[in-house]
Design a protein around this motif. Sequence first.
Motif, PDB file in Angstrom:
ATOM      1  N   ALA A 105      30.149  40.185  49.461  1.00  9.93           N
ATOM      2  CA  ALA A 105      28.632  39.990  49.745  1.00  9.93           C
ATOM      3  C   ALA A 105      27.947  40.446  48.500  1.00  9.93           C
ATOM      4  CB  ALA A 105      27.969  40.520  50.998  1.00  9.93           C
ATOM      5  N   VAL A 106      28.173  41.770  48.158  1.00  2.72           N
ATOM      6  CA  VAL A 106      27.360  42.190  47.085  1.00  2.72           C
ATOM      7  C   VAL A 106      27.678  41.763  45.548  1.00  2.72           C
ATOM      8  CG1 VAL A 106      28.640  44.498  46.334  1.00  2.72           C
ATOM      9  CG2 VAL A 106      26.110  44.517  46.366  1.00  2.72           C
ATOM     10  N   THR A 107      29.052  41.496  45.584  1.00  9.30           N
ATOM     11  CA  THR A 107      29.302  40.898  44.127  1.00  9.30           C
ATOM     12  C   THR A 107      29.286  39.325  43.945  1.00  9.30           C
ATOM     13  OG1 THR A 107      31.729  40.595  44.377  1.00  9.30           O
ATOM     14  CG2 THR A 107      30.809  42.781  43.671  1.00  9.30           C
ATOM     15  N   GLY A 108      29.358  38.609  45.045  1.00 10.77           N
ATOM     16  CA  GLY A 108      29.363  37.229  45.203  1.00 10.77           C
ATOM     17  C   GLY A 108      30.718  36.495  44.349  1.00 10.77           C
ATOM     18  N   ASP A 109      31.615  37.391  44.320  1.00 11.43           N
ATOM     19  CA  ASP A 109      32.977  36.934  43.717  1.00 11.43           C
ATOM     20  C   ASP A 109      33.904  36.906  44.940  1.00 11.43           C
ATOM     21  OD1 ASP A 109      35.303  36.825  42.232  1.00 11.43           O
ATOM     22  OD2 ASP A 109      34.867  38.465  40.965  1.00 11.43           O
ATOM     23  N   ASP A 110      34.471  35.687  44.818  1.00 11.18           N
ATOM     24  CA  ASP A 110      35.303  35.229  45.952  1.00 11.18           C
ATOM     25  C   ASP A 110      36.671  36.075  46.016  1.00 11.18           C
ATOM     26  OD1 ASP A 110      33.616  33.303  46.811  1.00 11.18           O
ATOM     27  OD2 ASP A 110      34.649  31.890  45.621  1.00 11.18           O
ATOM     28  N   VAL A 111      37.062  36.669  44.937  1.00 12.56           N
ATOM     29  CA  VAL A 111      38.126  37.594  44.734  1.00 12.56           C
ATOM     30  C   VAL A 111      38.348  38.525  45.753  1.00 12.56           C
ATOM     31  CG1 VAL A 111      37.670  39.184  43.051  1.00 12.56           C
ATOM     32  CG2 VAL A 111      39.928  38.449  43.190  1.00 12.56           C
ATOM     33  N   HIS A 112      37.018  38.932  46.467  1.00  9.50           N
ATOM     34  CA  HIS A 112      36.859  39.741  47.222  1.00  9.50           C
ATOM     35  C   HIS A 112      36.809  39.484  48.698  1.00  9.50           C
ATOM     36  CE1 HIS A 112      36.356  42.845  44.155  1.00  9.50           C
ATOM     37  NE2 HIS A 112      35.415  42.222  43.475  1.00  9.50           N
ATOM     38  N   ALA A 113      36.896  38.202  48.752  1.00 11.23           N
ATOM     39  CA  ALA A 113      36.905  37.353  49.969  1.00 11.23           C
ATOM     40  C   ALA A 113      38.164  36.920  50.751  1.00 11.23           C
ATOM     41  CB  ALA A 113      35.991  36.474  50.128  1.00 11.23           C
ATOM     42  N   THR A 114      39.450  37.381  49.959  1.00  8.20           N
ATOM     43  CA  THR A 114      40.726  36.614  50.291  1.00  8.20           C
ATOM     44  C   THR A 114      41.361  37.362  51.326  1.00  8.20           C
ATOM     45  OG1 THR A 114      41.532  38.225  48.737  1.00  8.20           O
ATOM     46  CG2 THR A 114      40.843  36.212  48.013  1.00  8.20           C
ATOM     47  N   GLY A 115      40.855  38.594  51.736  1.00  5.87           N
ATOM     48  CA  GLY A 115      41.669  39.339  52.809  1.00  5.87           C
ATOM     49  C   GLY A 115      42.430  40.192  52.335  1.00  5.87           C
ATOM     50  N   THR A 116      42.884  40.266  51.116  1.00  6.15           N
ATOM     51  CA  THR A 116      43.828  41.190  50.469  1.00  6.15           C
ATOM     52  C   THR A 116      43.124  41.908  49.080  1.00  6.15           C
ATOM     53  OG1 THR A 116      45.842  41.609  49.693  1.00  6.15           O
ATOM     54  CG2 THR A 116      44.995  39.575  49.582  1.00  6.15           C
ATOM     55  N   LEU A 117      43.931  42.730  48.615  1.00  5.45           N
ATOM     56  CA  LEU A 117      43.541  43.311  47.445  1.00  5.45           C
ATOM     57  C   LEU A 117      44.164  42.681  46.262  1.00  5.45           C
ATOM     58  CD1 LEU A 117      43.141  47.225  47.861  1.00  5.45           C
ATOM     59  CD2 LEU A 117      41.144  45.537  47.541  1.00  5.45           C
ATOM     60  N   ASN A 118      45.291  41.962  46.516  1.00  6.16           N
ATOM     61  CA  ASN A 118      46.165  41.662  45.582  1.00  6.16           C
ATOM     62  C   ASN A 118      45.448  40.665  44.355  1.00  6.16           C
ATOM     63  OD1 ASN A 118      47.716  42.228  47.969  1.00  6.16           O
ATOM     64  ND2 ASN A 118      49.453  41.119  46.832  1.00  6.16           N
TER      65      ASN A 118
END
Length: 402
Positions: free
Chosen positions: A44-57
């Motif tokens: 939410a705070v970055t707007g980067d979809d990489v953080h919405a994948t459900g894993t850190l990978n």
Amino acid sequence: MSWLPLPDDTGFGLDNLPHGVFSDASGRRRTGVAVGDAVLDLAAVTGDDVHATGTLNAFLARGPQAWRDLREQLTTWLTDEEHRGRVEPHLLPRDGVTLHLPVEVADYVDFYSSRHHAENLGRMFRPDSPPLTPNWQHLPIGYHGRSGTVRVSGTPVVRPSGQRKAPTDDAPTFGPSQRLDIEAEVGFVVGTPSDLGTPVPLGGFADHVFGVCLVNDWSARDLQSWEYVPLGPFLGKSFLTSVSPWVVPLAALQAARVAPPARDVPLLPYLDDAGADPWGLDIAIEVRLNGELVSCPPFGLVYWTPAQQLAHTTVNGASLRTGDLFASGTVSGPAKDQRGSFIELSWGGQEPLTLSDGSTRTFLEDGDVVTLTATAPGTGGGRISLGEVTGRVEPSHREGPR
């Protein structure tokens, strides 16, 4: 100083910023960072979809520069009042979210890197021989585990069943493990992959490893002792490995770096870290059984560093994948209350551990709850937390083959 009011005793200050995966009432899994008693929603705070994948990978695969850039950005956002309006709406109470396995584990390797642990087991099982095997001081001994049974803290520990054979038995029997144990360990999460055929040198450790978590490698000692000759651990280990939900970045552990113990024999060049900036880590682990502190294993005394473990893992050309997890093996110290497993604490079951309520344990009983926690010196002068990994032992689902 942060504009966010942080508890004085928090282990999740701005010098930590561990990464994990959480969900709220919406059920959506996304990346969060622990700050004080809150979780910052990175998607939410970055707007980067990489953080919405459900894993850190996916984020870890971006590599060290991306890890540094995000850490610097988060520090700025959480210290500069100018950014408060943007960040504060995305801080969620940590006790109101569900934490999940932080990475999709690719490969899992477990080592045997604590000299005190190895010597204790050697004295138990080979009393008429030297406690260390001839190769132990020359290379980090390890085995490949089962990545599919690495689970997040809180996952129930179902007592495994399998073949057991006591020395006095004529033949093996099948049934629930009677010698269920823990292994208090520290784990390392790989972010940047490597090419097949290209070893990772000692100096490449921080280029590939993102951070550190706690590991409890549950062990069925009776299954293990019957099966492990000649190929090593299998069913006695593969039923469950528990990890903490937070991965602490290596950048947060710079103040915890220490020299490893003195080596007794010359090391081959690919393992020789003499004169280098070594990766021993002053991490203090605590083991609790049903809430009672029973052991304090010191990771700073571990003989083989994680950099050496990684170098040895890849020296034959084996490649790394994002999400690889490798663990230290049981961490033990020289004192009895520094032993990181119950097989050591009870000396193979011969010296039962007496708890404060008068009960005793050699190995784990159904209903027992084991919790590992750990702290390390932080770059801000206090101590940072590695979180915790907890598991409750449940009865076996099977009494025998059908």
